[in-house]
Design a protein around this motif. Structure first.
Motif, PDB file in Angstrom:
ATOM      1  N   TYR A   1     -70.926 -31.998 -16.893  1.00 20.34           N
ATOM      2  CA  TYR A   1     -70.581 -32.370 -18.764  1.00 20.34           C
ATOM      3  C   TYR A   1     -71.028 -30.627 -19.078  1.00 20.34           C
ATOM      4  O   TYR A   1     -70.074 -30.757 -20.500  1.00 20.34           O
ATOM      5  CB  TYR A   1     -72.300 -32.780 -19.164  1.00 20.34           C
ATOM      6  N   VAL A   2     -70.815 -29.092 -18.832  1.00 23.24           N
ATOM      7  CA  VAL A   2     -70.583 -28.337 -18.968  1.00 23.24           C
ATOM      8  C   VAL A   2     -68.924 -28.649 -19.058  1.00 23.24           C
ATOM      9  O   VAL A   2     -68.560 -27.883 -19.971  1.00 23.24           O
ATOM     10  CB  VAL A   2     -70.949 -27.929 -17.969  1.00 23.24           C
ATOM     11  N   VAL A   3     -68.451 -28.920 -17.952  1.00 26.60           N
ATOM     12  CA  VAL A   3     -66.795 -29.003 -18.100  1.00 26.60           C
ATOM     13  C   VAL A   3     -66.068 -29.734 -18.924  1.00 26.60           C
ATOM     14  O   VAL A   3     -64.768 -29.661 -19.659  1.00 26.60           O
ATOM     15  CB  VAL A   3     -65.854 -29.303 -16.382  1.00 26.60           C
ATOM     16  N   LYS A   4     -67.147 -30.906 -18.873  1.00 28.43           N
ATOM     17  CA  LYS A   4     -66.496 -32.485 -20.517  1.00 28.43           C
ATOM     18  C   LYS A   4     -66.764 -31.678 -21.460  1.00 28.43           C
ATOM     19  O   LYS A   4     -65.462 -31.404 -22.435  1.00 28.43           O
ATOM     20  CB  LYS A   4     -67.009 -33.090 -20.192  1.00 28.43           C
ATOM     21  N   GLY A   5     -67.759 -31.109 -21.566  1.00 30.81           N
ATOM     22  CA  GLY A   5     -67.821 -30.342 -23.507  1.00 30.81           C
ATOM     23  C   GLY A   5     -66.822 -28.654 -23.287  1.00 30.81           C
ATOM     24  O   GLY A   5     -66.485 -28.551 -24.355  1.00 30.81           O
ATOM     25  N   LEU A   6     -66.539 -28.342 -22.706  1.00 35.20           N
ATOM     26  CA  LEU A   6     -66.040 -27.175 -22.599  1.00 35.20           C
ATOM     27  C   LEU A   6     -64.154 -27.405 -22.501  1.00 35.20           C
ATOM     28  O   LEU A   6     -63.841 -26.971 -23.447  1.00 35.20           O
ATOM     29  CB  LEU A   6     -65.851 -25.904 -21.253  1.00 35.20           C
ATOM     30  N   LEU A   7     -63.926 -28.978 -22.393  1.00 37.35           N
ATOM     31  CA  LEU A   7     -63.117 -29.012 -22.722  1.00 37.35           C
ATOM     32  C   LEU A   7     -62.422 -29.353 -23.841  1.00 37.35           C
ATOM     33  O   LEU A   7     -61.082 -29.142 -24.407  1.00 37.35           O
ATOM     34  CB  LEU A   7     -62.378 -30.150 -21.521  1.00 37.35           C
ATOM     35  N   THR A   8     -63.512 -30.134 -24.341  1.00 36.63           N
ATOM     36  CA  THR A   8     -63.391 -30.953 -25.665  1.00 36.63           C
ATOM     37  C   THR A   8     -63.545 -29.871 -27.009  1.00 36.63           C
ATOM     38  O   THR A   8     -63.255 -29.505 -27.922  1.00 36.63           O
ATOM     39  CB  THR A   8     -64.690 -31.893 -26.335  1.00 36.63           C
ATOM     40  N   ARG A   9     -63.685 -28.466 -26.165  1.00 36.72           N
ATOM     41  CA  ARG A   9     -63.667 -27.271 -26.821  1.00 36.72           C
ATOM     42  C   ARG A   9     -62.805 -26.553 -26.707  1.00 36.72           C
ATOM     43  O   ARG A   9     -62.142 -25.253 -26.929  1.00 36.72           O
ATOM     44  CB  ARG A   9     -64.927 -26.429 -27.316  1.00 36.72           C
ATOM     45  N   GLY A  10     -61.532 -26.862 -26.043  1.00 38.71           N
ATOM     46  CA  GLY A  10     -60.446 -26.067 -26.054  1.00 38.71           C
ATOM     47  C   GLY A  10     -59.960 -25.134 -24.881  1.00 38.71           C
ATOM     48  O   GLY A  10     -58.630 -24.453 -24.553  1.00 38.71           O
ATOM     49  N   PHE A  11     -61.007 -25.613 -24.802  1.00 38.56           N
ATOM     50  CA  PHE A  11     -60.489 -24.285 -22.490  1.00 38.56           C
ATOM     51  C   PHE A  11     -60.295 -25.485 -21.984  1.00 38.56           C
ATOM     52  O   PHE A  11     -59.678 -26.705 -21.817  1.00 38.56           O
ATOM     53  CB  PHE A  11     -62.078 -23.969 -21.811  1.00 38.56           C
ATOM     54  N   LYS A  12     -59.315 -24.414 -21.041  1.00 41.84           N
ATOM     55  CA  LYS A  12     -58.108 -25.500 -20.534  1.00 41.84           C
ATOM     56  C   LYS A  12     -58.485 -25.407 -18.794  1.00 41.84           C
ATOM     57  O   LYS A  12     -59.444 -24.377 -17.911  1.00 41.84           O
ATOM     58  CB  LYS A  12     -56.869 -24.694 -20.047  1.00 41.84           C
ATOM     59  N   PRO A  13     -58.669 -26.512 -17.512  1.00 41.12           N
ATOM     60  CA  PRO A  13     -58.665 -26.883 -16.455  1.00 41.12           C
ATOM     61  C   PRO A  13     -58.777 -25.266 -15.932  1.00 41.12           C
ATOM     62  O   PRO A  13     -59.295 -25.412 -15.083  1.00 41.12           O
ATOM     63  CB  PRO A  13     -58.117 -27.948 -15.854  1.00 41.12           C
ATOM     64  N   GLU A  14     -57.674 -24.800 -15.719  1.00 40.04           N
ATOM     65  CA  GLU A  14     -57.490 -23.881 -15.175  1.00 40.04           C
ATOM     66  C   GLU A  14     -57.972 -22.215 -15.298  1.00 40.04           C
ATOM     67  O   GLU A  14     -58.127 -21.352 -14.802  1.00 40.04           O
ATOM     68  CB  GLU A  14     -55.816 -23.268 -14.679  1.00 40.04           C
TER      69      GLU A  14
END
Length: 281
Positions: free
Chosen positions: A216-229
């Protein structure tokens, strides 16, 4: 040297963290081993209770400490429950350190966001301490940390020291028991995203906790514009040997004990098995 031979280490200090979690300070009995021991934040040791078994435990101390090292242990199995009955002066076996660490010295990190849940703060504590040792090398550093209750927050006596080092700290708990005083936030650690000052440009993320939480942390960050890398996670898998021999921790072509436990999230997306509960895919 035999990679399966543990070196004896004596318990120097014991500090109770929560009802089921304890921090142990160890020192190797052999002087040459003690002087040669070095680790990177994020690595782990195999801790042996002679006659009982061994378990992988993250190193949770300041990398700058030369004479001793620490493990913060949750007492949930045969090895860790036996350890809970040991006293200063007793000895255990230590093999390690093993695995990859957080990429503090690999990436040109200036801004760092640390997101931890429960016991997941233990592998990230050395990162915070290392940053405090080298604070001038980093710009914005923000820590978001959550636990089930206020009594289950790790290392509370260190929070003021972290803040004095210029590290922003935000805390939350899932619930506040009746009669307990708590001035912080109540909710999941991802609820703190609305308050954080970290933004995607130039920011690297380190996260550790239960895999479903990290999902859920990763999902939330991705929706805020963070990239997987930009996002790094520390996985927990059954690591029986620590040296890529038993295969218990294998995920596709990767071995958590040797290729991890720290992985870039972008790397996890290439694996055949869903990790982080499949939440973030």
């Amino acid at each position: 040297m035999n990679p399966f031979k543990p070196e004896r280490a004596a318990i120097k200090e014991i500090a109770r963290e929560t009802a089921d979690t304890t921090t142990y300070t160890f020192s190797f009995v052999d002087n040459s081993v003690r002087q040669g021991f070095r680790f990177r934040p994020g690595q782990f040791n195999m801790l042996t209770i002679f006659g009982i078994g061994e378990a992988p435990i993250s190193i949770s101390s300041n990398p700058a400490n030369g004479e001793t090292f620490q493990h913060t242990v949750r007492h949930v199995g045969n090895v860790t429950n036996f350890l809970s009955n040991m006293q200063p002066g007793d000895t255990v076996g230590i093999r390690g350190p093993y695995g990859t660490g957080w990429p503090l010295d690999v990436l040109p990190i200036k801004n760092l966001l640390i997101v931890a849940g429960g016991i997941g703060l233990a592998p990230l504590r050395p990162v915070i301490q290392e940053i405090s040792n080298r604070r001038q090398e980093f710009d914005q550093v923000e820590v978001l940390y959550g636990a089930r209750t206020p009594a289950e927050l790790l290392y509370p006596v260190e929070y003021d020291t972290w803040c004095q080092a210029g590290i922003s700290l935000r805390l939350t708990v899932d619930a506040v028991p009746s009669g307990v005083s708590w001035d912080g936030q109540v909710g999941m650690v991802t609820d703190l995203f609305r308050y954080m000052s970290s933004r995607p440009p130039g920011t690297t993320v380190f996260t550790c906790g239960p895999e479903i939480m990290m999902g859920y942390v990763v999902k939330g960050l991705l929706t805020r514009g963070f990239k997987p890398e930009q996002i790094y996670v520390s996985l927990e898998r059954r690591m029986n040997c620590g040296v890529k021999k038993c295969g218990k921790c294998q995920i596709g072509p990767k071995f958590v004990c040797r290729d991890g436990p720290v992985f870039a999230y972008a790397e996890l997306l290439t694996l055949p098995e869903d990790v982080l509960g499949g939440v973030a895919r």
